[in-house]
Design an enzyme around this catalytic site. Structure first.
Site, short mmCIF file in Angstrom:
data_model
loop_
_atom_site.label_atom_id
_atom_site.label_comp_id
_atom_site.label_asym_id
_atom_site.label_seq_id
_atom_site.Cartn_x
_atom_site.Cartn_y
_atom_site.Cartn_z
N SER A 117 7.71 5.19 -3.64
CA SER A 117 7.97 5.39 -2.22
C SER A 117 9.46 5.25 -1.90
O SER A 117 10.08 4.23 -2.23
CB SER A 117 7.23 4.35 -1.38
OG SER A 117 5.86 4.46 -1.59
N HIS A 159 6.39 10.91 -0.33
CA HIS A 159 5.95 11.35 -1.67
C HIS A 159 5.86 12.87 -1.66
O HIS A 159 4.92 13.45 -1.15
CB HIS A 159 4.59 10.74 -2.03
CG HIS A 159 4.68 9.29 -2.32
ND1 HIS A 159 4.80 8.79 -3.60
CD2 HIS A 159 4.71 8.23 -1.51
CE1 HIS A 159 4.89 7.48 -3.55
NE2 HIS A 159 4.84 7.11 -2.29
N HIS A 172 -1.84 7.50 -4.92
CA HIS A 172 -2.32 6.12 -5.02
C HIS A 172 -3.84 6.08 -4.94
O HIS A 172 -4.45 6.95 -4.32
CB HIS A 172 -1.74 5.27 -3.88
CG HIS A 172 -0.26 5.38 -3.74
ND1 HIS A 172 0.34 6.46 -3.16
CD2 HIS A 172 0.74 4.55 -4.13
CE1 HIS A 172 1.65 6.30 -3.18
NE2 HIS A 172 1.93 5.16 -3.77
N TYR A 218 -5.64 4.28 -3.11
CA TYR A 218 -6.14 4.18 -1.73
C TYR A 218 -6.26 5.53 -1.04
O TYR A 218 -6.85 5.65 0.02
CB TYR A 218 -5.26 3.23 -0.89
CG TYR A 218 -3.82 3.65 -0.72
CD1 TYR A 218 -3.47 4.70 0.12
CD2 TYR A 218 -2.80 3.00 -1.40
CE1 TYR A 218 -2.15 5.10 0.28
CE2 TYR A 218 -1.48 3.38 -1.26
CZ TYR A 218 -1.16 4.43 -0.42
OH TYR A 218 0.14 4.83 -0.29
N GLU A 219 -5.68 6.58 -1.64
CA GLU A 219 -5.78 7.90 -1.02
C GLU A 219 -7.16 8.52 -1.23
O GLU A 219 -7.47 9.56 -0.66
CB GLU A 219 -4.66 8.81 -1.53
CG GLU A 219 -3.29 8.31 -1.06
CD GLU A 219 -2.14 9.14 -1.57
OE1 GLU A 219 -2.07 10.32 -1.20
OE2 GLU A 219 -1.31 8.61 -2.32
N ALA A 232 8.01 0.94 -4.83
CA ALA A 232 8.48 0.04 -3.77
C ALA A 232 7.49 -1.11 -3.75
O ALA A 232 6.29 -0.90 -3.91
CB ALA A 232 8.48 0.76 -2.44
N MET A 267 1.06 -1.25 -4.57
CA MET A 267 -0.22 -0.51 -4.60
C MET A 267 -0.22 0.61 -5.64
O MET A 267 -0.95 1.59 -5.50
CB MET A 267 -0.48 0.10 -3.21
CG MET A 267 -0.42 -0.91 -2.07
SD MET A 267 -0.50 -0.09 -0.47
CE MET A 267 -0.10 -1.47 0.63
N SER A 268 0.60 0.48 -6.67
CA SER A 268 0.65 1.56 -7.67
C SER A 268 0.92 0.96 -9.04
O SER A 268 0.63 -0.20 -9.29
CB SER A 268 1.77 2.54 -7.29
OG SER A 268 3.03 1.91 -7.40
N ASN A 294 10.69 -5.00 1.12
CA ASN A 294 10.47 -5.95 2.22
C ASN A 294 10.07 -7.28 1.62
O ASN A 294 9.56 -7.34 0.50
CB ASN A 294 9.35 -5.44 3.14
CG ASN A 294 8.06 -5.19 2.37
OD1 ASN A 294 7.96 -4.25 1.58
ND2 ASN A 294 7.08 -6.04 2.58
N HIS A 336 5.52 0.85 6.86
CA HIS A 336 5.86 1.85 5.84
C HIS A 336 7.29 2.36 6.07
O HIS A 336 7.99 2.69 5.12
CB HIS A 336 4.85 3.00 5.88
CG HIS A 336 5.01 3.99 4.76
ND1 HIS A 336 5.02 3.62 3.43
CD2 HIS A 336 5.18 5.34 4.76
CE1 HIS A 336 5.19 4.71 2.67
NE2 HIS A 336 5.29 5.75 3.46
N1 HPA Z 1 2.78 -4.99 -0.05
C1 HPA Z 1 2.17 -4.06 -0.82
N2 HPA Z 1 2.74 -2.94 -1.18
C2 HPA Z 1 4.00 -2.73 -0.79
C3 HPA Z 1 4.70 -3.65 0.00
C4 HPA Z 1 4.05 -4.84 0.39
O1 HPA Z 1 4.61 -5.71 1.09
N3 HPA Z 1 5.93 -3.14 0.20
C5 HPA Z 1 5.98 -1.94 -0.44
N4 HPA Z 1 4.81 -1.69 -1.05
#
Ligand code: HPA
Length: 283
Positions: free
Chosen positions: A32, A63, A85, A87-88, A115, A216-217, A240, A254
């Site tokens: 990401s 993406h 991902h 979750y998609e 990310a 998440m990947s 973050n 996001h």
């Molecule tokens: N949590 C999960 N996935 C993420 C995060 C997060 O804080 N930041 C970027 N991808």
């Protein structure tokens, strides 16, 4: 449960090979906000994912959905600009189909980027983390891309995961970062399904069990790459700092993930270029 087979991986690999004569040795998956790195690839054959059979198409902003096959620092690379991902909603064995395509194309090294949220209290947004190991939390819940009949021609039934992230490549990454004057954190990436971000209780749990970053990947891809005998290296861009206090005024979005990508890409690019320069030329 849909399980993809070697025939489907081969069909996808054939669709890619039809559009390029280049034979990449190194695969790169851009997470990401990190997709712009693909612009650095020279003499690129660019193949939209939708032209490749069975290839999962991401619906997520940030993406883009293209393969760039060309040269970077004299190495032949296959770069995924954007990934899909779990979750998609795709089956987990389809999420990792691109890694199988790389395997069948003869790729030897896969570099995964993502990310991630910072779990380690010493991390700040914008940090770059070398992944030393991962926690397969979605796998522990029963979601592993290797579930189903094992195809021994692709890899072993019970692949070892004691050293997913190649020791020599990690050492090289540390050396490159030092030489380039780029500070590089190190840590364990915890892989969750998403798409909801973690609660503060989740974050404190992840910290307690030894995670340094969460995302998440990456984990399913790393598992398939190791199953297929490829060497793996991974980087997390800390987009973050994960929120560990339910009374905090902050939120995770996001948009901030994508924004942080912009400041991380130049450093990640410098490290990847340095790595590629130091890897042996293709034999
Ligand atoms: N949590 C999960 N996935 C993420 C995060 C997060 O804080 N930041 C970027 N991808």
């Amino acid at each position: 449960m849909t399980i993809f087979t070697r025939a489907e991986f081969e069909a996808a690999a054939a669709a890619v090979k039809k559009q390029t004569k280049q034979e990449p040795r190194i695969g790169l998956v851009l997470g990401s906000g990190l997709g712009d790195l693909a612009d650095s690839v020279e003499n690129a054959d660019i193949i939209p994912y939708r032209q490749i059979s069975h290839w999962p198409i991401s619906t997520v902003v940030g993406h883009q959905g293209q393969l760039h096959i060309g040269q970077l620092e004299g190495q032949l690379v296959i770069v995924m600009r954007g990934r899909c991902h779990y979750y998609e909603g795709y089956p987990i064995s389809q999420i990792t189909l691109p890694i199988r395509v790389m395997q069948l194309m003869g790729v030897e090294i896969v570099i995964l980027t993502n990310a991630a949220g910072g779990i380690d209290p010493s991390f700040s947004a914008g940090d770059l983390m070398l992944i030393t190991d991962h926690m397969n939390l979605i796998g522990m819940g029963g979601t592993n891309p290797l579930i189903g009949p094992n195809d021994d021609s692709l890899g072993p039934r019970f692949p070892d995961m004691s050293r997913v992230y190649d020791r020599d490549l990690r050492a090289l990454a540390v050396e490159v970062a030092r030489a380039e004057g780029i500070s590089l954190q190190k840590g364990v990436y915890a892989g969750l399904a998403g798409p909801s971000f973690e609660t503060p209780a989740d974050v404190r749990f992840l910290r307690a069990i030894g995670a340094n970053a969460v995302g998440m990947s990456t984990v399913p891809e790393a598992i398939v790459a190791r199953h297929g005998g490829m060497r793996v290296l991974g980087f997390s861009g800390i987009s973050n700092v994960a929120i560990d206090d339910p009374d905090s005024d902050r939120e995770t979005t996001h948009e901030e993930v994508l924004e942080a990508g912009k400041v991380i890409v130049p450093r990640l690019t410098a490290i990847l270029r340095g790595l590629l320069r130091r890897l042996d030329s293709p034999s």
